[in-house]
Design a protein around this motif. Structure first.
Motif, PDB file in Angstrom:
ATOM      1  N   ARG A 596      -4.842  55.462  72.208  1.00 47.54           N
ATOM      2  CA  ARG A 596      -4.122  56.490  71.445  1.00 47.54           C
ATOM      3  C   ARG A 596      -2.712  56.655  71.996  1.00 47.54           C
ATOM      4  NH1 ARG A 596      -3.776  62.252  72.511  1.00 47.54           N
ATOM      5  NH2 ARG A 596      -3.184  63.428  70.635  1.00 47.54           N
ATOM      6  N   PHE A 597      -1.761  56.778  71.059  1.00 52.58           N
ATOM      7  CA  PHE A 597      -0.376  57.092  71.422  1.00 52.58           C
ATOM      8  C   PHE A 597       0.056  58.280  70.576  1.00 52.58           C
ATOM      9  CE2 PHE A 597       4.126  56.877  70.287  1.00 52.58           C
ATOM     10  CZ  PHE A 597       4.712  56.895  71.545  1.00 52.58           C
ATOM     11  N   TYR A 598       0.611  59.305  71.211  1.00 49.46           N
ATOM     12  CA  TYR A 598       1.049  60.503  70.492  1.00 49.46           C
ATOM     13  C   TYR A 598       2.457  60.856  70.937  1.00 49.46           C
ATOM     14  CZ  TYR A 598       1.106  65.195  68.515  1.00 49.46           C
ATOM     15  OH  TYR A 598       1.442  66.306  67.784  1.00 49.46           O
ATOM     16  N   LEU A 599       3.309  61.106  69.941  1.00 50.81           N
ATOM     17  CA  LEU A 599       4.671  61.569  70.223  1.00 50.81           C
ATOM     18  C   LEU A 599       5.018  62.655  69.216  1.00 50.81           C
ATOM     19  CD1 LEU A 599       7.432  61.386  71.643  1.00 50.81           C
ATOM     20  CD2 LEU A 599       8.064  59.627  69.964  1.00 50.81           C
ATOM     21  N   GLY A 600       5.415  63.810  69.718  1.00 56.87           N
ATOM     22  CA  GLY A 600       5.837  64.910  68.859  1.00 56.87           C
ATOM     23  C   GLY A 600       7.135  65.499  69.365  1.00 56.87           C
ATOM     24  N   VAL A 601       8.048  65.801  68.431  1.00 59.51           N
ATOM     25  CA  VAL A 601       9.354  66.359  68.792  1.00 59.51           C
ATOM     26  C   VAL A 601       9.677  67.491  67.824  1.00 59.51           C
ATOM     27  CG1 VAL A 601      11.813  65.919  69.109  1.00 59.51           C
ATOM     28  CG2 VAL A 601      10.152  64.116  69.619  1.00 59.51           C
ATOM     29  N   GLY A 602      10.069  68.639  68.362  1.00 60.24           N
ATOM     30  CA  GLY A 602      10.528  69.755  67.551  1.00 60.24           C
ATOM     31  C   GLY A 602      11.885  70.232  68.051  1.00 60.24           C
ATOM     32  N   TYR A 603      12.849  70.391  67.117  1.00 62.18           N
ATOM     33  CA  TYR A 603      14.194  70.820  67.523  1.00 62.18           C
ATOM     34  C   TYR A 603      14.533  72.142  66.850  1.00 62.18           C
ATOM     35  CZ  TYR A 603      19.161  70.851  68.524  1.00 62.18           C
ATOM     36  OH  TYR A 603      20.407  71.212  68.969  1.00 62.18           O
ATOM     37  N   PRO A 604      14.630  73.239  67.625  1.00 64.50           N
ATOM     38  CA  PRO A 604      15.007  74.541  67.052  1.00 64.50           C
ATOM     39  C   PRO A 604      16.530  74.666  66.955  1.00 64.50           C
ATOM     40  CG  PRO A 604      14.479  74.792  69.370  1.00 64.50           C
ATOM     41  CD  PRO A 604      14.304  73.331  69.053  1.00 64.50           C
ATOM     42  N   TYR A 605      16.980  75.373  65.940  1.00 64.84           N
ATOM     43  CA  TYR A 605      18.423  75.566  65.786  1.00 64.84           C
ATOM     44  C   TYR A 605      18.667  76.803  64.929  1.00 64.84           C
ATOM     45  CZ  TYR A 605      17.608  73.400  61.217  1.00 64.84           C
ATOM     46  OH  TYR A 605      17.128  73.117  59.967  1.00 64.84           O
ATOM     47  N   GLY A 606      19.921  77.131  64.759  1.00 60.89           N
ATOM     48  CA  GLY A 606      20.294  78.183  63.817  1.00 60.89           C
ATOM     49  C   GLY A 606      19.819  79.558  64.210  1.00 60.89           C
ATOM     50  N   ASN A 607      18.968  80.130  63.384  1.00 56.27           N
ATOM     51  CA  ASN A 607      18.623  81.544  63.483  1.00 56.27           C
ATOM     52  C   ASN A 607      17.702  81.883  64.650  1.00 56.27           C
ATOM     53  OD1 ASN A 607      19.201  84.035  62.026  1.00 56.27           O
ATOM     54  ND2 ASN A 607      16.992  84.137  61.674  1.00 56.27           N
ATOM     55  N   LEU A 608      16.980  80.877  65.168  1.00 53.37           N
ATOM     56  CA  LEU A 608      16.089  81.100  66.312  1.00 53.37           C
ATOM     57  C   LEU A 608      16.157  79.861  67.190  1.00 53.37           C
ATOM     58  CD1 LEU A 608      14.007  83.131  67.475  1.00 53.37           C
ATOM     59  CD2 LEU A 608      12.236  81.851  66.287  1.00 53.37           C
ATOM     60  N   ASN A 609      16.660  80.006  68.411  1.00 54.22           N
ATOM     61  CA  ASN A 609      16.945  78.832  69.236  1.00 54.22           C
ATOM     62  C   ASN A 609      15.762  78.365  70.065  1.00 54.22           C
ATOM     63  OD1 ASN A 609      16.874  80.927  71.026  1.00 54.22           O
ATOM     64  ND2 ASN A 609      18.847  80.497  71.993  1.00 54.22           N
ATOM     65  N   VAL A 610      14.559  78.750  69.642  1.00 55.76           N
ATOM     66  CA  VAL A 610      13.353  78.287  70.315  1.00 55.76           C
ATOM     67  C   VAL A 610      12.285  78.043  69.249  1.00 55.76           C
ATOM     68  CG1 VAL A 610      12.480  80.623  70.697  1.00 55.76           C
ATOM     69  CG2 VAL A 610      11.672  78.760  72.150  1.00 55.76           C
ATOM     70  N   LEU A 611      11.455  77.041  69.439  1.00 57.32           N
ATOM     71  CA  LEU A 611      10.358  76.807  68.509  1.00 57.32           C
ATOM     72  C   LEU A 611       9.394  77.986  68.533  1.00 57.32           C
ATOM     73  CD1 LEU A 611       9.171  73.081  68.901  1.00 57.32           C
ATOM     74  CD2 LEU A 611      10.239  74.113  66.902  1.00 57.32           C
ATOM     75  N   PRO A 612       8.905  78.426  67.372  1.00 59.90           N
ATOM     76  CA  PRO A 612       7.882  79.474  67.376  1.00 59.90           C
ATOM     77  C   PRO A 612       6.689  79.049  68.223  1.00 59.90           C
ATOM     78  CG  PRO A 612       8.674  79.070  65.146  1.00 59.90           C
ATOM     79  CD  PRO A 612       9.268  77.998  66.009  1.00 59.90           C
ATOM     80  N   PHE A 613       6.038  80.042  68.819  1.00 58.03           N
ATOM     81  CA  PHE A 613       4.945  79.762  69.746  1.00 58.03           C
ATOM     82  C   PHE A 613       3.885  78.856  69.135  1.00 58.03           C
ATOM     83  CE2 PHE A 613       0.732  80.827  71.408  1.00 58.03           C
ATOM     84  CZ  PHE A 613       0.903  80.529  72.750  1.00 58.03           C
ATOM     85  N   GLU A 614       3.484  79.125  67.869  1.00 64.07           N
ATOM     86  CA  GLU A 614       2.405  78.359  67.250  1.00 64.07           C
ATOM     87  C   GLU A 614       2.833  76.941  66.894  1.00 64.07           C
ATOM     88  OE1 GLU A 614       4.688  80.788  64.431  1.00 64.07           O
ATOM     89  OE2 GLU A 614       3.548  81.219  66.248  1.00 64.07           O
TER      90      GLU A 614
END
Length: 760
Positions: A596-614
């Protein structure tokens, strides 16, 4: 296990004049044919091994005493494997079969010799030495047909032929070509055509190891007398009438015969006949729109298969049977085609069902219990709409970082309805029949209570689902609304996160997103064949709300800066994508590998500079890096010693897993695994120390764990126990991250995981 099995002599039950077959060796195989391709033709192989060397099952068999009347001895012999004794006749037959296999691959002059090598006093190895000779290649390819119309159709698709000049001469390739031509003709109206009407003439006398090939399609033969026969051309068939037998009962049809069929009433819709008893329970238009077969069209085997798949996907019928009967030509017929009546017999399933489940919960050793109520209706508005409602509650005892116990509570419910079509302002009939589209509407609510915070999530979502082929499924969710409320945060926990990047994740926020996912799955149920599984997702959030809020000027100011709100709630903006790739390789009947290979990327921007907790990633636990507890790893080399609870999250997740699986005995399976990975943050301004991802040093922060596992195959589900041990800990200082040989191990370096199902 190794000591136990090795303690039993492998030749304990080998008679004095016999030899244990230790190994089978294939020598000098052609480069274009792997040794694994020869193994199905080997009639006798050595005893199975685990870890490549250990004959565990033979050891179990040898552990049994000679008194076969005792139950323990019977059981050991049943779960074990008897010694494989060398058989000269089977070795000779294997050599012949390998020779035939090579000739079928174009090595017409191949020879295979078997020989013995005595490994010890009671053990032998069998060697199959191949003298392959030179492989014959295809020369000129000719296509001929006794029926000129069929001959023209075959020549029109000559470019699609699997037989190409210069390719190796292979019997399997010729069989596939027969299947291709047969399939093509049956899709053009030739209902009675079969591959037996196709044969080949091969001329290998040309020299230079070349074979000229002729593909010949013969006519059918009709017997006129004992010694006379004549040929006739293959007719094409058209569909005259289409009959839908809704609510078909096979038992009554067999018992009552004509009396049963006389009970049906008839509706004529779109020139098709819909037969029913008492009342119509399913909208006939749903069935018509799920069928490719129409009156007047040429017979097509492909359209029959598609219709079978599409009708079965409605989940309204336990059994779908499509059959054809010869019919007289209609009065308006202007062709010489033969005619068929199509009967689509639909055996209904139960439309409604419910279940009440009580379950035990275990997450990395944290025990709990829960219950679920589920209700389903497969035909809510008589249009094959799938309605479902579920409600569940669970409570779980866990431990914080100081090993103090605490409990969590979770209550939630979901209502969903799936329509067997796309909700669109315009008709897309061809898309409906080709891709089996569906529209899903769902709403859900979830309440979570932990000592550090309480959270509620309300969700509404519309999704479009379709399949482009039997292995590939797509889901497009043009609109998903999530409201996340944080009514309570523990004061001590709040003081820890107040000056960190996590504080925005524990405030009320709104997520409006659009997402797309693709799933490619080659797995076949109850079949041990290698397969790939790929799941790719991409999601964007907040851009539509950003346009609305800017237009309405809902800007808010506080000490942390300016941001916008919708209905008094701050919304998130981000772009996120992840991919999960898995490959399963079955080595033999007891050994397999899973990767198994898993890669996930999330980039927050604009109105909230952090990814929501969920939406943030976490690592560790039973389906991740198993030597660390859930949410107990990362980000990077960061270690929060002040936090009482494992709650470490990040913007990037990278994991690689490999697991060797082997059957032991009874319902017991074993596993040896290696897990590599970590989570990271993506923005420097809100990253904790050591948590930031950089291409230069992300590899230095990878965690490595290994371990052993046991699986109990209880038929309906797999109960799994894994023990993970840390090999490399990114929290340690540079040069001491590889733990072996650098410091003594402690219980904190191991983790026990209990779970249901395989990890991947």
């Amino acid at each position: 296990m190794a000591i136990f099995a090795a303690s039993c002599s492998s030749v304990k039950n080998v008679p004095g004049n016999e030899y244990l077959l230790k190994k089978v060796v294939i020598k000098n195989n052609p480069r274009d044919i792997s040794k694994e391709r020869f193994m199905p033709f080997v009639k006798q192989r050595g005893n199975v091994r685990i870890f490549g060397t250990l004959k565990f099952h033979l050891g179990l068999y040898n552990l049994a005493g000679k008194d076969t009347a005792k139950k323990i001895n019977k059981w050991l012999r049943r779960i074990g494997e008897a010694p494989v004794l060398y058989d000269g006749l089977l070795a000779s037959q294997t050599a012949d079969q390998l020779g035939v296999f090579l000739k079928n691959k174009g090595y017409f002059h191949a020879k295979v010799r078997d020989s013995l090598v005595y490994a010890s006093k009671k053990k032998v190895k069998v060697i199959y030495d191949i003298d392959k000779g030179r492989q014959f290649k295809l020369g000129n390819i000719a296509f001929k047909a006794e029926d000129t119309i069929i001959g023209k159709l075959v020549l029109e698709e000559k470019k699609r032929s699997l037989l190409k000049k210069g390719k190796p001469f292979e019997v399997a390739l010729h069989d596939a070509e027969r299947e291709r031509i047969t399939r093509s003709l049956r899709n053009k109206g030739y209902y009675n055509f079969s591959k037996e009407f196709i044969y080949f003439k091969a001329d290998s006398t040309l020299g230079s190891f070349m074979v000229n090939d002729s593909v010949i399609v013969k006519n059918a033969r009709k017997e006129l007398g004992r010694d006379k026969d004549t040929t006739f051309v293959h007719p094409t068939f058209r569909i005259k009438n289409v009959y839908y037998r809704m609510g078909y009962d096979t038992h009554k049809a067999l018992a009552q015969k004509d009396a049963y069929f006389s009970k049906f009433d008839t509706l004529l819709i779109n020139d098709c006949y819909f037969l029913y008893i008492d009342k119509v329970k399913v909208d006939p238009n749903v069935l018509y729109n799920s069928t490719y077969i129409e009156p007047g069209q040429l017979f097509s085997a492909e359209l029959v298969d598609r219709t079978q798949t599409l009708l079965s996907s409605l989940k309204l019928y336990r059994f779908v049977n499509i059959r054809f009967e010869r019919a007289t030509a209609p009065d308006t017929a202007r062709t010489d085609d033969k005619w068929l009546d199509c009967y689509i017999q639909l055996v209904p399933a139960k439309y409604q069902s419910y279940s009440i489940d009580i379950e035990g919960i275990n997450s990395s050793g944290n025990l709990g219990a829960g219950g679920n109520l589920k209700y389903q209706h497969k035909n809510l508005f008589r249009g094959a709409e799938e309605f479902s409602f579920s409600f569940g509650a669970s409570i779980q005892n866990q431990f914080d970082r100081q090993e103090d116990p605490f409990s969590t509570l979770e209550i939630g419910g979901e209502t969903k309805i799936v329509f067997p079509k796309f909700w669109m302002p315009f008709k897309i009939q061809r898309f409906r029949k080709r891709y089996n589209p569906k529209t899903s509407l769902s709403v859900a609510y979830n309440h979570q209570r932990r000592p550090d915070y309480t959270r509620t999530i309300a969700t509404g979502k519309i999704s479009y689902l379709w399949k482009s082929n039997k292995n590939t499924a797509h889901t497009l969710a043009p609109l998903s609304i999530n409201y996340i409320g944080i009514p309570a945060v523990n004061a001590e926990f709040d003081s820890i996160i107040s000056n960190t990047y996590l504080k925005y994740s524990y405030e009320n926020h709104l997520i409006s997103s659009t997402s797309y996912s693709l799933v490619y799955n080659e797995q076949k149920v109850n079949t041990r064949t290698d397969f790939w599984y790929i799941n790719w997702n991409i999601e964007e959030a907040g851009n539509i709300l950003n346009l609305v809020s800017n237009a309405l000027d809902t800007q808010v100011q506080d000490e942390d800066g300016d941001y916008f709100e919708v209905l008094g709630v701050r919304y998130a903006q981000y772009l996120q994508s992840d991919i999960d790739i898995r490959y399963h390789h079955y080595m033999n009947r007891i050994n397999s590998m899973a990767y198994r290979f898993y890669l996930g990327v999330g980039y927050p921007y604009g109105n909230l500079n952090v990814l929501p907790f969920e939406k943030r990633y976490f690592s560790g636990g039973a389906n991740s890096i198993r030597a660390w507890p859930v949410r107990g790893l990362g980000p990077g080399s960061y270690d929060s010693e002040d936090a009482n609870y494992y709650n470490q999250t990040g913007d990037i997740k990278l994991e690689m897993n490999a697991e060797y699986r082997f059957n032991l005995f009874w319902m017991l399976e074993g596993a040896f695994f290696l897990d590599i990975g970590n989570i990271y943050t993506i923005r420097k301004d809100i990253s904790p120390e050591g948590g930031l991802f950089t291409f230069k040093n992300f590899g230095e922060k990878l965690a490595v764990g290994t371990g052993l596992g046991l699986r109990f195959d209880l038929k309906y589900f797999i109960f799994r126990v894994d023990m993970g041990v840390k090999l490399r800990d990114p929290v340690e200082s540079s040069g001491k991250r590889w733990l072996v040989g650098t410091r003594p191990y402690s219980w904190d370096d191991a983790a026990f995981n209990f779970a249901i199902g395989y990890p991947f």
